[in-house]
Design a protein around this motif. Structure first.
Motif: not given
Length: 118
Positions: A44-46, A52-58
């Motif tokens: 959640a923190k990342f 982090g949001a960009y990478l997690v979305d991918i």
């Protein structure tokens, strides 16, 4: 530091039977990044950071596509061939650069792929 986990998962995606052969039957049964980490707070923190949001979305887009019984024709708005190239670039850029530098390069790479320039 979630980047090593993202690199590992991106490489797994690029090498999966589903990416290599879109007609490969059934789900790839990819373990989601949030489960691999075992720390919902770190995830959640990342995710709350812009990078982090960009990478997690991918990563989440690939998880969804590969775990679907019917692989979609596109992942993150790219044809499957280009999507495979892009997820490999995610792994390579994160392994070779800082997160910020990798994301700058990945955004440019994505634009070139989506514009059919490469």
């Amino acid at each position: 530091m979630l980047e090593p986990h993202i690199i590992a998962e991106a490489r797994e995606f690029a090498e999966s039977h589903r990416c290599l052969n879109p007609d490969y039957p059934g789900s790839a049964h990819v373990q989601e990044l949030s489960q691999r980490l075992g720390s919902p707070s770190d995830y959640a923190k990342f995710r709350q950071s812009p990078h982090g949001a960009y990478l997690v979305d991918i990563i989440e887009a690939y998880e969804t596509a590969l775990n679907d019984d019917w692989l979609p024709n596109q992942v993150v708005g790219l044809s499957l061939e280009k999507a495979r190239e892009f997820i490999q670039a995610v792994a390579d850029e994160l392994a070779q650069n800082s997160t910020v530098e990798a994301i700058v390069k990945l955004r440019k790479h994505y634009l070139l792929l989506s514009a059919n320039i490469i």
